[in-house]
Scaffold this motif. Structure first.
Motif, PDB file in Angstrom:
ATOM      1  N   LEU A 131       4.537   3.722   2.966  1.00 14.46           N
ATOM      2  CA  LEU A 131       5.516   4.810   2.971  1.00 14.46           C
ATOM      3  C   LEU A 131       5.284   5.802   4.104  1.00 14.46           C
ATOM      4  O   LEU A 131       6.223   6.461   4.544  1.00 14.46           O
ATOM      5  N   VAL A 132       4.053   5.920   4.567  1.00 12.67           N
ATOM      6  CA  VAL A 132       3.724   6.897   5.605  1.00 12.67           C
ATOM      7  C   VAL A 132       3.324   6.214   6.902  1.00 12.67           C
ATOM      8  O   VAL A 132       3.947   6.407   7.940  1.00 12.67           O
ATOM      9  N   ASP A 133       2.264   5.389   6.860  1.00 12.53           N
ATOM     10  CA  ASP A 133       1.787   4.778   8.093  1.00 12.53           C
ATOM     11  C   ASP A 133       1.084   3.451   7.842  1.00 12.53           C
ATOM     12  O   ASP A 133       0.566   3.197   6.756  1.00 12.53           O
ATOM     13  N   VAL A 134       1.108   2.627   8.879  1.00 13.20           N
ATOM     14  CA  VAL A 134       0.342   1.387   8.940  1.00 13.20           C
ATOM     15  C   VAL A 134      -0.546   1.494  10.170  1.00 13.20           C
ATOM     16  O   VAL A 134      -0.058   1.791  11.262  1.00 13.20           O
ATOM     17  N   CYS A 135      -1.847   1.262   9.987  1.00  6.67           N
ATOM     18  CA  CYS A 135      -2.784   1.378  11.094  1.00  6.67           C
ATOM     19  C   CYS A 135      -3.598   0.107  11.242  1.00  6.67           C
ATOM     20  O   CYS A 135      -3.949  -0.528  10.245  1.00  6.67           O
ATOM     21  N   LEU A 136      -3.906  -0.255  12.478  1.00  8.70           N
ATOM     22  CA  LEU A 136      -4.829  -1.343  12.756  1.00  8.70           C
ATOM     23  C   LEU A 136      -6.168  -0.717  13.098  1.00  8.70           C
ATOM     24  O   LEU A 136      -6.275   0.084  14.037  1.00  8.70           O
ATOM     25  N   VAL A 137      -7.190  -1.046  12.308  1.00 10.21           N
ATOM     26  CA  VAL A 137      -8.523  -0.503  12.535  1.00 10.21           C
ATOM     27  C   VAL A 137      -9.477  -1.636  12.879  1.00 10.21           C
ATOM     28  O   VAL A 137      -9.291  -2.779  12.476  1.00 10.21           O
ATOM     29  N   ARG A 138     -10.505  -1.296  13.632  1.00 12.14           N
ATOM     30  CA  ARG A 138     -11.482  -2.299  14.025  1.00 12.14           C
ATOM     31  C   ARG A 138     -12.358  -2.672  12.830  1.00 12.14           C
ATOM     32  O   ARG A 138     -12.657  -1.835  11.994  1.00 12.14           O
ATOM     33  N   GLY A 139     -12.781  -3.916  12.787  1.00  8.61           N
ATOM     34  CA  GLY A 139     -13.607  -4.388  11.685  1.00  8.61           C
ATOM     35  C   GLY A 139     -13.044  -5.673  11.130  1.00  8.61           C
ATOM     36  O   GLY A 139     -11.970  -6.131  11.535  1.00  8.61           O
ATOM     37  N   ALA A 140     -13.774  -6.240  10.162  1.00  7.98           N
ATOM     38  CA  ALA A 140     -13.360  -7.530   9.619  1.00  7.98           C
ATOM     39  C   ALA A 140     -13.501  -7.591   8.108  1.00  7.98           C
ATOM     40  O   ALA A 140     -13.539  -8.663   7.531  1.00  7.98           O
ATOM     41  N   PHE A 141     -13.567  -6.428   7.449  1.00 12.49           N
ATOM     42  CA  PHE A 141     -13.695  -6.437   5.996  1.00 12.49           C
ATOM     43  C   PHE A 141     -13.001  -5.216   5.429  1.00 12.49           C
ATOM     44  O   PHE A 141     -12.772  -4.227   6.122  1.00 12.49           O
ATOM     45  N   GLU A 176       2.697 -12.990   9.913  1.00  8.74           N
ATOM     46  CA  GLU A 176       3.343 -14.099  10.624  1.00  8.74           C
ATOM     47  C   GLU A 176       2.825 -15.456  10.149  1.00  8.74           C
ATOM     48  O   GLU A 176       3.597 -16.397   9.973  1.00  8.74           O
ATOM     49  N   SER A 177       1.520 -15.578   9.922  1.00  5.61           N
ATOM     50  CA  SER A 177       0.938 -16.880   9.591  1.00  5.61           C
ATOM     51  C   SER A 177       1.248 -17.298   8.151  1.00  5.61           C
ATOM     52  O   SER A 177       1.640 -18.429   7.889  1.00  5.61           O
ATOM     53  N   SER A 178       1.087 -16.380   7.205  1.00  5.99           N
ATOM     54  CA  SER A 178       1.250 -16.722   5.790  1.00  5.99           C
ATOM     55  C   SER A 178       2.646 -16.450   5.251  1.00  5.99           C
ATOM     56  O   SER A 178       3.027 -16.979   4.210  1.00  5.99           O
ATOM     57  N   GLY A 179       3.390 -15.588   5.936  1.00  4.62           N
ATOM     58  CA  GLY A 179       4.692 -15.190   5.424  1.00  4.62           C
ATOM     59  C   GLY A 179       4.607 -14.153   4.323  1.00  4.62           C
ATOM     60  O   GLY A 179       5.623 -13.758   3.757  1.00  4.62           O
ATOM     61  N   GLY A 180       3.386 -13.697   4.010  1.00  5.19           N
ATOM     62  CA  GLY A 180       3.216 -12.658   3.003  1.00  5.19           C
ATOM     63  C   GLY A 180       3.754 -11.332   3.494  1.00  5.19           C
ATOM     64  O   GLY A 180       3.961 -11.130   4.699  1.00  5.19           O
ATOM     65  N   SER A 181       4.002 -10.422   2.557  1.00 11.00           N
ATOM     66  CA  SER A 181       4.587  -9.143   2.934  1.00 11.00           C
ATOM     67  C   SER A 181       3.966  -8.006   2.139  1.00 11.00           C
ATOM     68  O   SER A 181       3.338  -8.214   1.105  1.00 11.00           O
ATOM     69  N   ASP A 182       4.145  -6.793   2.646  1.00 13.87           N
ATOM     70  CA  ASP A 182       3.669  -5.599   1.960  1.00 13.87           C
ATOM     71  C   ASP A 182       4.482  -4.422   2.471  1.00 13.87           C
ATOM     72  O   ASP A 182       5.368  -4.587   3.326  1.00 13.87           O
ATOM     73  N   ILE A 183       4.203  -3.238   1.944  1.00 11.98           N
ATOM     74  CA  ILE A 183       4.932  -2.041   2.359  1.00 11.98           C
ATOM     75  C   ILE A 183       3.979  -0.871   2.524  1.00 11.98           C
ATOM     76  O   ILE A 183       2.834  -0.891   2.046  1.00 11.98           O
ATOM     77  N   LEU A 212      -2.816   0.604   4.936  1.00 13.13           N
ATOM     78  CA  LEU A 212      -1.489   0.985   4.497  1.00 13.13           C
ATOM     79  C   LEU A 212      -1.603   2.311   3.771  1.00 13.13           C
ATOM     80  O   LEU A 212      -2.264   2.408   2.735  1.00 13.13           O
ATOM     81  N   ASP A 213      -1.002   3.342   4.355  1.00 10.42           N
ATOM     82  CA  ASP A 213      -1.085   4.695   3.803  1.00 10.42           C
ATOM     83  C   ASP A 213      -2.530   5.122   3.584  1.00 10.42           C
ATOM     84  O   ASP A 213      -2.897   5.702   2.559  1.00 10.42           O
ATOM     85  N   GLY A 214      -3.376   4.798   4.566  1.00 16.83           N
ATOM     86  CA  GLY A 214      -4.745   5.310   4.576  1.00 16.83           C
ATOM     87  C   GLY A 214      -5.787   4.439   3.916  1.00 16.83           C
ATOM     88  O   GLY A 214      -6.960   4.801   3.901  1.00 16.83           O
ATOM     89  N   GLU A 215      -5.398   3.279   3.361  1.00 13.84           N
ATOM     90  CA  GLU A 215      -6.362   2.433   2.671  1.00 13.84           C
ATOM     91  C   GLU A 215      -6.359   1.025   3.252  1.00 13.84           C
ATOM     92  O   GLU A 215      -5.300   0.440   3.475  1.00 13.84           O
TER      93      GLU A 215
END
Length: 343
Positions: free
Chosen positions: A186-196, A177-184, A294-297
């Motif tokens: 194929l399987v899953d997108v996850c939000l994980v705790r941490g900052a790096f 939302e802030s930068s307008g950047g994008s990515d994709i 993104l897809d586990g990474e």
């Protein structure tokens, strides 16, 4: 290198696939270069048998393509692209983009979910045969490269018509939302705790707070297996699923507790606070702080207050059904004649 003349198959081989940190923290076995070199050779044999007139192989710092051709006498011309030298997934992305420019008719990708994603980043609607050679193998299939090569060769030669033997896969679009950047993904997108980002692979399910999955099949291993335990979604089923996780140590009254195979040889306790099936194009907002995988990474760091908008869409790669392509080619090559009387 000029635009491909005649039916051409491309092969992307990721030297890093199957060698990440999860191989040290789980029961998975590392995938050696020798395994990938053998798969490249078998795919080349199959591609020419299926009707390809030319094969192009991605270049990389490990020289997998050059090593595969050493002492190997294929039945047609095989060329290895100049390596880009990143020694990351960007090599696979740039190779796929180059294949598109050169008029390649089908691509065989040797790797896990991350490699398939890199290929799709370079060529979104790539006609793809995804072969499992990684740690997380939800998107690609476990098939021998010989028949995978044949299927790709059949598609580029017209023995297996792509419109009849390929289906468009789902894809997850992510917009910052802030930068307008994008990515994709194929399987899953996850939000994980941490900052790096650090070690990119995720192996601790306790760090995961939310999952958006396009594929959540019960027989899968990985973070999508969490979603599959409570709201399974097949790869050919419309839409996806959104799951919000809680703390596994909390009382069962605060959520639904499950166990899922988040890594090969490992099950974890998971607490589910919320799950919802998603329609195509239905927006999910993931809010920082945290890191998007993104897809586990691990890929994208979200600072506090930053948001990512995520949707599951229907316009991903054109995945070639290997069995259907081989069957179509064989029907055209060996049409069934009148029954021969016995006796």
């Amino acid at each position: 290198m000029t635009k491909a003349a005649g039916p051409t198959v491309g092969i992307v081989a990721n030297p890093l696939a199957g060698k990440d940190l999860r191989r040290l923290t789980s029961g998975a076995t590392p995938v050696s270069d020798a395994v990938k070199i053998g798969a490249i050779r078998r795919a080349v044999v199959g591609a020419f048998e299926g009707g390809a007139e030319r094969v192009l192989v991605s270049g990389d710092r490990a020289r997998l393509g050059d090593r595969a051709l050493a002492g190997f006498d294929p039945s047609g011309p095989v060329e290895v692209l100049e390596p880009h030298g990143w020694h990351t997934g960007r090599d696979s992305q740039l190779a796929a983009a180059r294949f598109c420019e050169l008029g390649v008719g089908a691509v065989i990708a040797l790797g896990g979910d991350g490699t398939q994603r890199d290929v799709a980043k370079g060529w979104r609607n790539v006609p793809l045969v995804p072969l499992a050679v990684g740690t997380n193998n939800v998107f690609p299939s476990q098939l021998d490269a010989t028949v995978a090569g044949f299927a790709a060769g059949a598609v580029v030669s017209g023995l297996g018509v792509a419109a009849e033997v390929a289906a468009q896969a789902k894809i997850i679009d992510i917009t910052m939302e802030s930068s307008g950047g994008s990515d994709i993904a194929l399987v899953d997108v996850c939000l994980v705790r941490g900052a790096f980002v650090g070690a990119r692979a995720v192996w601790e399910s306790a760090s995961v707070s939310e999952i958006v999955a396009a594929i959540a099949e019960p027989a899968s291993v990985g973070l999508s297996a969490i979603a599959a335990a409570v709201a399974p979604v097949g790869r050919h089923e419309a839409g996806g699923v959104h799951v919000r996780l809680g703390c596994a140590s909390r009382s069962v009254q605060h959520g639904r507790h499950i166990r899922a195979a988040v890594m090969p040889g490992s099950y974890s306790d998971i607490s589910i606070e919320h799950c919802e099936k998603l329609r195509f194009d239905q927006l999910v907002t993931l809010r920082g702080p945290g890191v998007l995988t993104l897809d586990g990474e691990r890929e994208i760091v979200l600072a506090r207050g930053e948001r990512a908008e995520v949707t599951v869409n229907s316009n991903g790669p054109q995945v070639i059904d290997v069995g259907a392509a081989v069957a179509a080619a064989q029907r055209r090559r060996y049409p069934v004649g009148p029954a021969v009387a016995s006796g």
